[in-house]
Every structure is written in structure tokens, then in C-alpha cells.
Design an enzyme around this catalytic site. Structure first.
Site, short mmCIF file in Angstrom:
data_model
loop_
_atom_site.label_atom_id
_atom_site.label_comp_id
_atom_site.label_asym_id
_atom_site.label_seq_id
_atom_site.Cartn_x
_atom_site.Cartn_y
_atom_site.Cartn_z
N GLU A 1 0.81 -1.21 0.00
CA GLU A 1 0.00 0.00 0.00
C GLU A 1 0.84 1.26 0.00
OE1 GLU A 1 -2.24 -0.76 3.56
OE2 GLU A 1 -0.95 0.62 4.64
N CYS B 1 3.56 8.30 1.11
CA CYS B 1 4.09 7.35 2.09
C CYS B 1 4.22 6.01 1.36
CB CYS B 1 3.08 7.28 3.24
SG CYS B 1 3.53 6.14 4.53
N CYS C 1 6.38 -7.26 6.93
CA CYS C 1 7.53 -6.81 7.72
C CYS C 1 7.85 -7.87 8.76
CB CYS C 1 7.21 -5.48 8.41
SG CYS C 1 8.62 -4.78 9.31
N CYS D 1 6.69 -5.06 15.53
CA CYS D 1 6.43 -4.04 16.54
C CYS D 1 4.99 -4.24 17.03
CB CYS D 1 6.61 -2.64 15.95
SG CYS D 1 8.33 -2.35 15.42
N CYS E 1 1.81 -2.40 15.47
CA CYS E 1 1.82 -2.15 14.02
C CYS E 1 1.10 -3.24 13.24
CB CYS E 1 3.27 -2.05 13.54
SG CYS E 1 3.40 -1.82 11.76
N CYS F 1 0.08 2.29 8.65
CA CYS F 1 0.94 1.19 8.24
C CYS F 1 0.24 -0.17 8.13
CB CYS F 1 2.06 1.12 9.27
SG CYS F 1 3.49 0.26 8.69
N1 SAH Z 1 9.81 0.23 9.57
C1 SAH Z 1 9.97 1.65 9.58
C2 SAH Z 1 9.04 2.39 8.63
C3 SAH Z 1 7.58 1.97 8.54
S1 SAH Z 1 6.48 2.42 9.85
C4 SAH Z 1 9.83 2.21 10.98
O1 SAH Z 1 9.36 1.46 11.84
O2 SAH Z 1 10.23 3.33 11.24
C5 SAH Z 1 6.40 4.16 9.90
C6 SAH Z 1 6.02 4.69 11.29
O3 SAH Z 1 4.66 4.34 11.62
C7 SAH Z 1 6.89 4.08 12.40
O4 SAH Z 1 7.32 5.09 13.28
C8 SAH Z 1 5.92 3.13 13.05
O5 SAH Z 1 6.30 2.82 14.35
C9 SAH Z 1 4.62 3.90 12.97
N2 SAH Z 1 3.42 3.09 13.24
C10 SAH Z 1 3.22 1.76 13.07
N3 SAH Z 1 2.00 1.39 13.47
C11 SAH Z 1 1.38 2.51 13.89
C12 SAH Z 1 0.09 2.79 14.44
N4 SAH Z 1 -0.82 1.83 14.61
N5 SAH Z 1 -0.18 4.07 14.78
C13 SAH Z 1 0.72 5.06 14.60
N6 SAH Z 1 1.95 4.86 14.09
C14 SAH Z 1 2.29 3.60 13.76
#
Ligand code: SAH
Length: 361
Positions: free
Chosen positions: A98, A111, A118, A122, A125, A336
Site C-alpha cells: 500500500e 508514504c 515486515c 512491533c 503495528c 501502516c
Molecule cells: N519500519 C519503519 C518504517 C515503517 S512504519 C519504521 O518502523 O520506522 C512508519 C512509522 O509508523 C513508524 O514510526 C511506526 O512505528 C509507525 N506506526 C506503526 N503502526 C502505527 C500505528 N498503529 N499508529 C501510529 N503509528 C504507527
């Protein structure tokens, strides 16, 4: 043996120029054709060689025989009330990624995704929850921008953030040449300062980015000011612990941004603000507080707006520059991995669903 068409969109401008130079000479065409074709790869992209009507038809046919210009199949397009647009692309092997376009004043930030799925898991996420499928190729990453230019009317992207699906630094092999394509005026021509790579803190990637001459921006997902908490939220912290990530940010030769997703009752306390301020000051980082988008991992609640403001104030009082990111596209689940999760469930897509057509839903 089948002859594979060489994919011109996986090449940097220099590589494409020299490949095209050879072929144009072979075909007895004037050298200026090379620049003409090059321009139609990214700058003013053509959907196919046949659309390069400034070239003589026989040359177009010869190019078609040798090269490919693969498209990404757009299988969904949604628009939020706030103007944010979300696109789902189906790749040649059935994988789905996406891309989100976020207009803001005169800017449009795209974006983009760097991996299908991935591996990092996390806790909050949605992409982490679906697991890792594969790295994207150069043309699949930069192609997300190319597809915006091919829309009618085109979406004119001014800024790029690698904040879609995946961890860009775990796919540096493709991200590195992609940065060239995004930035080079012969390709997409987006200023390096308008391109941000977001990472959980993959140290070799941060070093490699720092070694590039262009002023690409670095954002680091910190999300917790102690190893103990960060480990629970981001399993990658065992491999790249906080202190080492902070050290890498310190020696990075440009200003970095810390991303900090606000998780109610988890990382939003006064003591955590103090700790975060200390880390940010250590490397003169700018802090971006991100309201939690619903629909990521289970078991988290967003910090309230008031509490986020209070947290921001605590940082500011300690001389840390801070911004609260606006939540965009909440009504279309534009965080994300969320579009793909919504459409496909949490299973990986099957190749049988593949449909090479470009359909705008
Ligand atoms: N893998 C990289 C880039 C992709 S995520 C990274 O982690 O930085 C981009 C950003 O979105 C990251 O800071 C991630 O932690 C955040 N993110 C992921 N899930 C989220 C959510 N549910 N709400 C807000 N931000 C989120």
C-alpha cells in the site's frame, strides 16, 4: 530458453542511459533518442513503449522486444474526507502493498512501502502482525511514485516518506538505488531534503545512508526511552539496543527526527517524557509525537489529545523541538499495513488472485 525482457525500471539513470546507448547505437538511431527514452521512464512516464509517440514506431517496436516497463496493478483506491488517498497495489506474484498520498497545503507527501509485510513485529503495528513476505525490487518501490504520475489527473508528489509497509533499512540493496531514482532530476527529481527514510534503528543502514552525499532525511522510530520498555514494543531492540541507536543518531551528520507513537498508559508518563528529552537532547533530535492509529496491534489505547499536548510541553520545557503529527486518513485506515489487512485479512495473498490489469476501484 525464454528471453527475459530487461526491466528498465530497475536501473538507475546512469545504468539505463548506458544500456539504452548500446541498443540505440545497435539500431542505427541517433544518440539523442537515449535522452528521449530516458525521460519517459520516470520524469514524464509512459505507460508503455507504444505511448512514446515522439519516437518512430519501428524504434518503439524494437524497444518492446528487448525491454519491459512493468506497471503496478492498482486494485483499490480510497479517499478520506481529509483528502488523504490510499492505494493498494498488487505485484506480479500476487503480493500486495500500500501507498498513501497525503496532501497538505501545496505539498503532497507520498508514504511508500519498501517490503511486502515486515519481519519486525512491533507490537502496535498492523504490518508487523501480518509477517514478512519479501523485499520489494527497485521498480516496485519507486514505481509507487511513478504510478501517481500516470494517474489522470496525476498526483503531483512533492515529498516522500518511507513509512508505509516494511523496514527500508532491511532492504537497503533496493532502497539505495531507489533513492537515486527518487532524487535524480533525470528520474523523479524530488529534492533529497524532501525524502525521509524511517527506520527502527538498523545500524548498518543508518551508516550507509549517512555515507550518501545527498541530504536525505533520517527518522528513527524510538517509541520508548528505555531498553526494558522498547524491547517489549519492538523486538528488534535486542539486536539494536537503544544506546547504540542513539549513538548512531548522534554521529549521523544531519539532523534526525525521533518518531514516538503515543500509547496510553504505556510510554506517555512524565518520567518517560524526561528520559526521552534527555535522549533527544543528546543527539539534537527533533521529536515527532504520533497519535496511535487504531487497528494496529491489539491491546493498546491511544493517548488522549490533551495528554499528548502535556507530553509535548514537557519535552519543550526541556529544550526539545517537538511536533505532534496530525492523524490523517483515520476513516480509511491509512496507517501502516491497514488497507491490506482490511482487504485481505491477515493471511498472505495467493498468486491465484493475481490480475495484471490496472483497475482503479
Ligand atoms: N519500519 C519503519 C518504517 C515503517 S512504519 C519504521 O518502523 O520506522 C512508519 C512509522 O509508523 C513508524 O514510526 C511506526 O512505528 C509507525 N506506526 C506503526 N503502526 C502505527 C500505528 N498503529 N499508529 C501510529 N503509528 C504507527
Amino acid at each position: 530458453m525464454t528471453v527475459l525482457h530487461e526491466n528498465l525500471l530497475n536501473l538507475t539513470p546512469d545504468e539505463a542511459k548506458s544500456r539504452l546507448g548500446v541498443v540505440v547505437a545497435e539500431l542505427g538511431q541517433p544518440a539523442y533518442r537515449v535522452a528521449q527514452i530516458l525521460r519517459r521512464l520516470w520524469h514524464l512516464p509512459a505507460a508503455s513503449f507504444n505511448d512514446m509517440t515522439e519516437l518512430p514506431a519501428p524504434l518503439r517496436a524494437e524497444l518492446e522486444l528487448r525491454f519491459s516497463l512493468p506497471r503496478l496493478a492498482m486494485t483499490a483506491r480510497q479517499e478520506s474526507k481529509d483528502g488523504t488517498q490510499k492505494f493498494l497495489f498488487r505485484l506480479h506474484d500476487g503480493e500486495a502493498i500500500e501507498t498513501v498520498a497525503i496532501p497538505d497545503g501545496g505539498r503532497v507527501t507520498l508514504c511508500i512501502s519498501s517490503q511486502a509485510g515486515c519481519a519486525l513485529k512491533c507490537a502496535f503495528c498492523a504490518t508487523g502482525a501480518m509477517g514478512f513476505s519479501r523485499n520489494l525490487e527497485v521498480h516496485e518501490i519507486a514505481g509507487q511514485v511513478r504510478e501517481m504520475r500516470l494517474l489522470d489527473p496525476p498526483v503531483n508528489v512533492t515529498n516522500i516518506v518511507f513509512m508505509g509497509m516494511g523496514e527500508p533499512m532491511m532492504n537497503w540493496k533496493a532502497v539505495d538505488p531507489t533513492l537515486t531514482l527518487l532524487n535524480d532530476p533525470r528520474a523523479l527529481g524530488i529534492g533529497a531534503r524532501h525524502i525521509t527514510i524511517s527506520t527502527v534503528g538498523v545500524l548498518p543502514g543508518i551508516v550507509a545512508l549517512g555515507q550518501r552525499a545527498e541530504q536525505f532525511r533520517l527518522a528513527i522510530s524510538i517509541h520508548a526511552p528505555t531498553d526494558e520498555l522498547r524491547q517489549q514494543l519492538m523486538p528488534i531492540n535486542t539486536k539494536f539496543p537503544l544506546a547504540e541507536v542513539i549513538e548512531a543518531a548522534k554521529v549521523f551528520d544531519r539532523r534526525v527526527t525521533f518518531e514516538y507513537v503515543m500509547l496510553g498508559g504505556v510510554n506517555d508518563g512524565v518520567e518517560q517524557a524526561r528520559e526521552l528529552a534527555r535522549l533527544a537532547r543528546e543527539c539534537r533530535a527533533f521529536v515527532n509525537l504520533i497519535p496511535l492509529h487504531p487497528g494496529g496491534g491489539q491491546g493498546f489505547v491511544p493517548t488522549s489529545g490533551n495528554e499528548i499536548s502535556r507530553f509535548a510541553r514537557l519535552l519543550r520545557d526541556r529544550d526539545v523541538e517537538v511536533a505532534v503529527r496530525k492523524s490523517r486518513g483515520i476513516d480509511i485506515a491509512a496507517a501502516c499495513g491497514q488497507l491490506r489487512v482490511e482487504r485481505l485479512g491477515r493471511r498472505a495473498p495467493r498468486a491465484a488472485e493475481q490480475n495484471g490489469d490496472v483497475q482503479v476501484a
